[in-house]
Design an enzyme around this catalytic site. Structure first.
Site, mmCIF file in Angstrom:
data_model
loop_
_atom_site.group_PDB
_atom_site.id
_atom_site.type_symbol
_atom_site.label_atom_id
_atom_site.label_comp_id
_atom_site.label_asym_id
_atom_site.label_seq_id
_atom_site.Cartn_x
_atom_site.Cartn_y
_atom_site.Cartn_z
ATOM 1 N N ASP A 1 -2.347 -1.470 -4.030
ATOM 2 C CA ASP A 1 -2.950 -0.311 -4.700
ATOM 3 C C ASP A 1 -2.019 0.196 -5.794
ATOM 4 O OD1 ASP A 1 -0.971 0.917 -3.195
ATOM 5 O OD2 ASP A 1 -2.341 2.062 -1.932
ATOM 6 N N LEU B 1 0.858 -1.182 0.000
ATOM 7 C CA LEU B 1 0.000 0.000 0.000
ATOM 8 C C LEU B 1 0.894 1.232 0.000
ATOM 9 C CD1 LEU B 1 -2.691 -0.808 2.755
ATOM 10 C CD2 LEU B 1 -2.992 -0.935 0.282
ATOM 11 N N HIS B 2 0.569 2.199 -0.857
ATOM 12 C CA HIS B 2 1.367 3.427 -0.856
ATOM 13 C C HIS B 2 0.569 4.672 -1.230
ATOM 14 C CE1 HIS B 2 1.386 2.652 -5.181
ATOM 15 N NE2 HIS B 2 1.765 3.902 -5.355
ATOM 16 N N ARG B 3 -0.633 4.503 -1.791
ATOM 17 C CA ARG B 3 -1.367 5.675 -2.247
ATOM 18 C C ARG B 3 -1.914 6.462 -1.059
ATOM 19 N NH1 ARG B 3 -1.436 5.761 -7.549
ATOM 20 N NH2 ARG B 3 -1.116 3.794 -8.642
ATOM 21 N N PRO B 4 -1.797 7.800 -1.115
ATOM 22 C CA PRO B 4 -2.224 8.644 0.009
ATOM 23 C C PRO B 4 -3.641 8.357 0.485
ATOM 24 C CG PRO B 4 -1.008 9.964 -1.571
ATOM 25 C CD PRO B 4 -1.177 8.604 -2.193
#
Length: 359
Positions: free
Chosen positions: A278, A204-207
């Site tokens: 994501d 997971l990395h999306r804001p």
């Protein structure tokens, strides 16, 4: 023909490696490799050059850090100097990171030709920085190398002439297929006593997923609750790790590990029960490897991974995880099929076009 190839962030390296290898076999083509320094730690760049047999960059612009605007400005200023000091016939950019957009704009302002690898993909979500990068880059590109027929249609619908669009396939899959025999078992395999098809990989990395405390907490709760007794291996960015710690999210099955190298990460993916992500690029790799993939987003710029691959778009509601997990554990996940031109020969097709442009 002299080609300036731009790479700046982790996904770029998988995409440029096979192009470089194909160009190196040609007499009429030469290249100069520019690393913008957008990602600059060893796991994000250094390992990739070594593992993927990419030559050391001719220049590292060292433009990493800062806000989107600061990073864009730093790249443009330094890349302009690079182009003024070193003549070129074509600037080749890949993907949709800040470096892609910034270098394309800089090149066009100097009246240079621009080729975009992975052109035409669209999510329709203007809140994503990557979508803005794609739109701006493609609005000034001269030659478009696409991964799918959907990308072709996206470009045609904006008025791009058909003779400038080249449906070549996916260079990241070239890299995946070329190096799959070198995938490397990471230390965590033995440390966590992992077994094939008996753990889940998560990224997971999306804001929208990791910066909103309540959203992240609900996501993690649902994933842990519905993944039965399987270990969850989560290569995690330090910022996200701090957020999880702050929220008190922990479980004996949740294993947050340091970012892994390309070979190590893909070894884990190749042998996993499923991947939760994501990321766009990972959905492509899981589709080719036949690994079930759950994408925690409301949209995707890679619809072929859903219509033909093993990816499913779960959306942003954490409650969707339960039914997806049920299908996974009931062996009801779709198998996927071959995606056209994702065959390991994309870079050869790109070089054929470059050779024709050089004539």
């Amino acid at each position: 023909m002299k080609i300036t190839i731009v790479a700046g962030a982790r996904p770029n390296f998988m995409k440029i490696a096979p192009i470089i290898h194909a160009i190196q076999k040609e007499d009429k083509l030469s290249f100069r490799l520019i690393h913008t320094g957008q990602h600059y730690d060893k796991k994000m760049s250094g390992d990739f050059f070594e593992q993927l047999n990419i030559p050391e960059p001719n220049t590292n612009l060292e433009a990493g850090g800062g806000s989107q605007a600061e990073q864009t400005a730093a790249i443009m200023v330094k890349f302009e100097k690079e182009l003024l000091d070193n003549s070129t016939d074509l600037v080749l950019v890949v993907g949709d990171v800040t470096s892609t957009m910034a270098c394309a704009i800089t090149a066009k302002k100097l009246n240079l030709k621009v080729a975009h690898v992975e052109a035409g993909i669209r999510s329709g979500d203007w809140t994503m920085p990557e979508e803005i990068n794609r739109l701006l880059t493609d609005s000034i590109t001269d030659y478009f190398f696409t991964t799918s027929s959907v990308a072709n249609e996206n470009l045609l619908n904006t008025g791009v002439s058909e003779n400038r669009i080249f449906f070549v396939g996916n260079t990241m899959i070239d890299t995946l297929l070329k190096f799959k025999d070198k995938f490397e078992k990471p230390k965590v395999w033995n440390e966590l006593n992992l077994k094939e098809q008996n753990y889940i990989v998560m990224t997971l990395h999306r804001p929208g997923n990791v910066d909103e405390e309540s959203k992240l907490k609900d996501l993690m709760k649902e994933i842990i609750l519905h993944s039965k007794d399987l270990p969850i291996v989560f290569p995690v960015h330090p910022r996200t790790a701090k957020m999880l710690e702050h929220l008190g999210i922990s479980d004996e099955r949740l294993h947050m590990v340091e970012p892994l190298s390309y070979f190590e990460f893909n070894f884990l993916v190749q042998h996993a029960k499923a991947v939760i992500t994501d990321s766009g690029g990972i959905t492509e790799e899981t589709s080719v490897m036949g690994i079930p993939c759950m994408t925690l987003r409301d949209n995707t710029e890679r619809p072929e991974t859903i219509t033909m691959g093993t990816n499913e778009l779960l959306g942003s509601d954490p409650r969707a995880i339960k039914s997806a997990m049920e299908r996974l554990f009931n062996n009801q996940w779709k198998k996927g099929q071959d995606i056209p031109k994702w065959d390991g020969k994309t870079s050869e097709r790109i070089v054929e076009v470059l050779n024709s442009l050089a004539n």
